[in-house]
Design a protein around this motif. Structure first.
Motif, PDB file in Angstrom:
ATOM      1  N   LEU A   1       0.949  -1.186  -0.196  1.00  0.00           N
ATOM      2  CA  LEU A   1      -0.062  -0.001   0.183  1.00  0.00           C
ATOM      3  C   LEU A   1       0.879   1.334  -0.092  1.00  0.00           C
ATOM      4  N   CYS A   2       1.894   1.287   0.927  1.00  0.00           N
ATOM      5  CA  CYS A   2       3.008   2.591   0.987  1.00  0.00           C
ATOM      6  C   CYS A   2       3.480   2.705  -0.369  1.00  0.00           C
ATOM      7  N   SER A   3       3.800   1.452  -1.084  1.00  0.00           N
ATOM      8  CA  SER A   3       4.475   1.691  -2.450  1.00  0.00           C
ATOM      9  C   SER A   3       3.426   2.175  -3.590  1.00  0.00           C
ATOM     10  N   SER A   4       2.284   1.665  -3.431  1.00  0.00           N
ATOM     11  CA  SER A   4       1.210   2.290  -4.222  1.00  0.00           C
ATOM     12  C   SER A   4       0.806   3.594  -4.138  1.00  0.00           C
ATOM     13  N   ALA A   5       1.060   4.169  -3.036  1.00  0.00           N
ATOM     14  CA  ALA A   5       0.924   5.592  -2.406  1.00  0.00           C
ATOM     15  C   ALA A   5       1.858   6.517  -2.827  1.00  0.00           C
ATOM     16  N   GLY A   6       3.135   5.944  -3.350  1.00  0.00           N
ATOM     17  CA  GLY A   6       3.850   6.809  -3.815  1.00  0.00           C
ATOM     18  C   GLY A   6       5.354   6.962  -3.047  1.00  0.00           C
ATOM     19  N   ILE A   7       5.513   5.911  -2.137  1.00  0.00           N
ATOM     20  CA  ILE A   7       6.524   5.805  -1.164  1.00  0.00           C
ATOM     21  C   ILE A   7       7.678   4.909  -2.048  1.00  0.00           C
ATOM     22  N   ARG A   8       8.686   5.413  -2.340  1.00  0.00           N
ATOM     23  CA  ARG A   8       9.888   4.921  -3.195  1.00  0.00           C
ATOM     24  C   ARG A   8      11.005   4.553  -2.197  1.00  0.00           C
TER      25      ARG A   8
ATOM     26  N   SER B   1      -1.433  14.522 -15.751  1.00  0.00           N
ATOM     27  CA  SER B   1      -1.449  13.248 -14.658  1.00  0.00           C
ATOM     28  C   SER B   1      -2.186  12.191 -15.024  1.00  0.00           C
ATOM     29  N   ILE B   2      -1.987  11.117 -14.422  1.00  0.00           N
ATOM     30  CA  ILE B   2      -2.996   9.964 -14.479  1.00  0.00           C
ATOM     31  C   ILE B   2      -3.247   9.290 -13.289  1.00  0.00           C
ATOM     32  N   ARG B   3      -4.521   9.136 -12.816  1.00  0.00           N
ATOM     33  CA  ARG B   3      -5.093   8.702 -11.677  1.00  0.00           C
ATOM     34  C   ARG B   3      -4.642   7.559 -11.565  1.00  0.00           C
ATOM     35  N   LYS B   4      -4.007   6.916 -10.302  1.00  0.00           N
ATOM     36  CA  LYS B   4      -3.859   5.451  -9.716  1.00  0.00           C
ATOM     37  C   LYS B   4      -4.629   5.210  -8.643  1.00  0.00           C
ATOM     38  N   ILE B   5      -5.595   4.288  -8.623  1.00  0.00           N
ATOM     39  CA  ILE B   5      -6.289   3.936  -7.451  1.00  0.00           C
ATOM     40  C   ILE B   5      -5.324   3.301  -6.510  1.00  0.00           C
ATOM     41  N   VAL B   6      -5.266   3.730  -5.294  1.00  0.00           N
ATOM     42  CA  VAL B   6      -4.407   3.073  -4.145  1.00  0.00           C
ATOM     43  C   VAL B   6      -5.429   2.156  -3.221  1.00  0.00           C
ATOM     44  N   THR B   7      -6.432   2.757  -2.852  1.00  0.00           N
ATOM     45  CA  THR B   7      -7.147   1.959  -1.921  1.00  0.00           C
ATOM     46  C   THR B   7      -8.524   2.342  -1.999  1.00  0.00           C
ATOM     47  N   LYS B   8      -9.258   1.683  -1.451  1.00  0.00           N
ATOM     48  CA  LYS B   8     -11.026   1.755  -1.418  1.00  0.00           C
ATOM     49  C   LYS B   8     -11.212   3.169  -0.961  1.00  0.00           C
ATOM     50  N   PRO B   9     -12.274   3.823  -1.587  1.00  0.00           N
ATOM     51  CA  PRO B   9     -12.723   5.079  -0.949  1.00  0.00           C
ATOM     52  C   PRO B   9     -13.187   5.163   0.371  1.00  0.00           C
ATOM     53  N   GLU B  10     -13.693   4.014   0.794  1.00  0.00           N
ATOM     54  CA  GLU B  10     -14.310   3.764   2.090  1.00  0.00           C
ATOM     55  C   GLU B  10     -13.010   3.836   3.027  1.00  0.00           C
ATOM     56  N   THR B  11     -11.892   3.159   2.628  1.00  0.00           N
ATOM     57  CA  THR B  11     -10.868   3.127   3.510  1.00  0.00           C
ATOM     58  C   THR B  11     -10.050   4.557   3.661  1.00  0.00           C
TER      59      THR B  11
ATOM     60  N   SER C   1      -2.220  10.948  -7.926  1.00  0.00           N
ATOM     61  CA  SER C   1      -1.729  11.274  -9.405  1.00  0.00           C
ATOM     62  C   SER C   1      -0.482  10.303  -9.573  1.00  0.00           C
ATOM     63  N   SER C   2      -0.161  10.259 -10.966  1.00  0.00           N
ATOM     64  CA  SER C   2       1.019   9.430 -11.169  1.00  0.00           C
ATOM     65  C   SER C   2       2.226  10.055 -10.789  1.00  0.00           C
ATOM     66  N   THR C   3       2.271  11.400 -10.766  1.00  0.00           N
ATOM     67  CA  THR C   3       3.329  12.291 -10.583  1.00  0.00           C
ATOM     68  C   THR C   3       3.024  13.392  -9.720  1.00  0.00           C
ATOM     69  N   PRO C   4       3.638  13.737  -8.953  1.00  0.00           N
ATOM     70  CA  PRO C   4       3.489  15.097  -8.069  1.00  0.00           C
ATOM     71  C   PRO C   4       3.983  16.311  -9.016  1.00  0.00           C
ATOM     72  N   HIS C   5       3.083  17.405  -8.819  1.00  0.00           N
ATOM     73  CA  HIS C   5       3.325  18.637  -9.604  1.00  0.00           C
ATOM     74  C   HIS C   5       2.980  19.707  -8.782  1.00  0.00           C
ATOM     75  N   ILE C   6       3.659  20.897  -8.977  1.00  0.00           N
ATOM     76  CA  ILE C   6       3.609  22.103  -8.070  1.00  0.00           C
ATOM     77  C   ILE C   6       2.632  22.973  -8.949  1.00  0.00           C
ATOM     78  N   LEU C   7       2.930  23.217 -10.045  1.00  0.00           N
ATOM     79  CA  LEU C   7       1.809  24.124 -10.998  1.00  0.00           C
ATOM     80  C   LEU C   7       0.868  23.399 -11.585  1.00  0.00           C
ATOM     81  N   GLU C   8      -0.173  23.854 -11.637  1.00  0.00           N
ATOM     82  CA  GLU C   8      -1.522  23.337 -12.153  1.00  0.00           C
ATOM     83  C   GLU C   8      -1.703  23.548 -13.767  1.00  0.00           C
ATOM     84  N   ARG C   9      -1.404  24.911 -14.146  1.00  0.00           N
ATOM     85  CA  ARG C   9      -1.176  25.189 -15.484  1.00  0.00           C
ATOM     86  C   ARG C   9      -0.553  26.334 -15.711  1.00  0.00           C
ATOM     87  N   ILE C  10       0.069  26.470 -16.998  1.00  0.00           N
ATOM     88  CA  ILE C  10       0.611  27.574 -17.421  1.00  0.00           C
ATOM     89  C   ILE C  10       0.042  28.167 -18.796  1.00  0.00           C
ATOM     90  N   GLU C  11      -0.126  29.445 -18.692  1.00  0.00           N
ATOM     91  CA  GLU C  11      -0.945  30.305 -19.844  1.00  0.00           C
ATOM     92  C   GLU C  11       0.116  31.208 -20.277  1.00  0.00           C
TER      93      GLU C  11
END
Length: 148
Positions: free
Chosen positions: A11-18, A77-87, A53-63
């Motif tokens: 779960l920690c790995s799926s949550a982005g902890i490397r 960014s691509i969403r990655k499901i890590v755990t159930k919404p209830e959890t 998100s598949s990758t962290p980012h600081i800026l949301e958009r640049i115009e």
């Protein structure tokens, strides 16, 4: 312990902890070292209903000056499901309650009266050597460490 050490480490790995987490029960309490960026990434799953998100980012958009879109972080960014919404909601509820102890200070001195926020702080109360806060509101997730 009922969930199992391997399941928690996955779960920690799926949550982005490397970072390498030690396969011991004390890791559940924070005994393994991770970066602040990993901690913030891991916390994003709670207000987001179990996804990150598949990758962290600081800026949301640049115009451009004329409004032409140069870069859109939400499209990158691509969403990655890590755990159930209830959890995620259960942990979120615990983090809302954990922050209630400091809510009065946040409300009176830092102007967070109208912002729903959640988080957890940890500090070495014996030696006063380290303080850590990780938390979020509906827009931001952050982790801050101060110490010697």
């Amino acid at each position: 312990m009922d969930a199992g050490i391997d399941a928690v480490l996955q779960l920690c790995s799926s949550a982005g902890i490397r970072s390498q987490l030690r396969p011991y029960p004390a890791t559940f309490l924070g005994s393994s070292e991770i970066t602040l960026a990993e901690l913030a990434m891991g916390y994003t799953i709670f207000p987001n209903g179990g996804w990150r998100s598949s990758t962290p980012h600081i800026l949301e958009r640049i115009e451009e000056k004329d409004g032409t879109l140069v870069w859109d972080g939400k499209q990158q960014s691509i969403r990655k499901i890590v755990t159930k919404p209830e959890t995620a909601y259960e942990v979120h509820s615990c983090l809302v309650d954990a922050l209630k102890s400091t809510r009065k200070l946040l409300n009176t001195q830092f102007g967070l009266k109208k912002f729903a926020s959640a988080g957890y702080n940890s500090r070495n109360r014996v030696r006063f050597t380290d303080a850590l806060f990780a938390g979020y509101d509906s827009n931001f997730t952050c982790a801050v460490w101060a110490g010697f």
